[in-house]
Write a protein that holds these residues in place. Structure first.
Motif, PDB file in Angstrom:
ATOM      1  N   THR A  73      31.467  39.165  75.183  1.00 27.08           N
ATOM      2  CA  THR A  73      31.107  39.028  76.589  1.00 27.08           C
ATOM      3  C   THR A  73      32.316  38.507  77.349  1.00 27.08           C
ATOM      4  N   CYS A  74      32.681  39.182  78.436  1.00 21.78           N
ATOM      5  CA  CYS A  74      33.788  38.749  79.278  1.00 21.78           C
ATOM      6  C   CYS A  74      33.279  38.544  80.702  1.00 21.78           C
ATOM      7  N   ALA A  75      33.713  37.437  81.318  1.00 19.34           N
ATOM      8  CA  ALA A  75      33.291  37.108  82.674  1.00 19.34           C
ATOM      9  C   ALA A  75      34.519  36.882  83.551  1.00 19.34           C
ATOM     10  N   GLN A  79      32.712  39.892  89.398  1.00 20.63           N
ATOM     11  CA  GLN A  79      32.469  41.016  88.497  1.00 20.63           C
ATOM     12  C   GLN A  79      31.180  40.751  87.718  1.00 20.63           C
ATOM     13  N   ILE A  80      30.437  41.809  87.442  1.00 23.93           N
ATOM     14  CA  ILE A  80      29.301  41.713  86.533  1.00 23.93           C
ATOM     15  C   ILE A  80      29.884  41.668  85.122  1.00 23.93           C
ATOM     16  N   ASP A  81      29.351  40.807  84.260  1.00 25.92           N
ATOM     17  CA  ASP A  81      29.900  40.633  82.914  1.00 25.92           C
ATOM     18  C   ASP A  81      30.132  41.960  82.205  1.00 25.92           C
ATOM     19  N   ALA A  82      31.207  41.998  81.436  1.00 22.86           N
ATOM     20  CA  ALA A  82      31.499  43.108  80.531  1.00 22.86           C
ATOM     21  C   ALA A  82      31.000  42.683  79.162  1.00 22.86           C
ATOM     22  N   LYS A  83      30.182  43.517  78.539  1.00 30.66           N
ATOM     23  CA  LYS A  83      29.614  43.165  77.240  1.00 30.66           C
ATOM     24  C   LYS A  83      29.888  44.264  76.231  1.00 30.66           C
TER      25      LYS A  83
END
Length: 155
Positions: A73-75, A79-83
């Motif tokens: 998970t990247c925040a 931005q909406i989180d990248a999972k």
């Protein structure tokens, strides 16, 4: 002759992957917007059954090898989180154990996770969840992953 037999026994009992591979390996994490713009410095959390680590996107982390998949998970601001999920695949050490008859070594390496490897360079996309399978990797190229398959309804 005794020395040779002792050396072979040590390798057979210790596991081929344990001898050949560290318990960690490098994984480069990159994050992109939906239109492909690279965003560095996002806060990324990578976790498997051995625990979790954090890394900034654009950097390379040493991840703990495991037979279990890794959740990502990247925040980043605005931005909406990248999972994502990184699929763990058996590496050459596991096959070496099987070919050389090291059944005990294969069990040890499986339990320690050293017989497995995750993708080495992945690109997560903000607002999306992607699956990254090491078997799709091409040398020197980032793995963009794929959207997860949606199960079809049972009839």
């Amino acid at each position: 002759m005794k020395l040779l037999l002792a050396t072979v026994a040590v390798f057979a009992l210790s596991g081929c992957a344990s001898v050949m591979n560290d318990s960690t390996h490098p994984m480069k994490i990159e994050t992109l917007t939906s239109d492909g713009k690279v965003i560095s410095g996002a806060e990324c959390k990578l976790g498997n059954d051995y625990g979790s680590i954090t890394v900034k996107s654009g950097d390379t982390a040493q991840v703990r090898r495991s037979s279990k998949d890794m959740d990502l998970t990247c925040a980043s601001n605005n931005q909406i989180d990248a999972k994502g999920r990184a699929i763990s695949r058996a590496n050459g050490g596991m096959f070496g154990n099987i070919i050389l008859g090291g059944g005990i070594g294969a069990i040890i390496d499986h339990n320690k996770g050293t017989a497995y490897t995750y993708p080495t360079w992945i690109q997560l996309v903000f607002g999306q969840t992607r699956v990254f399978d090491r078997s799709d990797e091409k040398d020197g190229m980032p793995l963009t992953g794929r959207l997860p398959e949606v199960p079809t309804a049972a009839k």
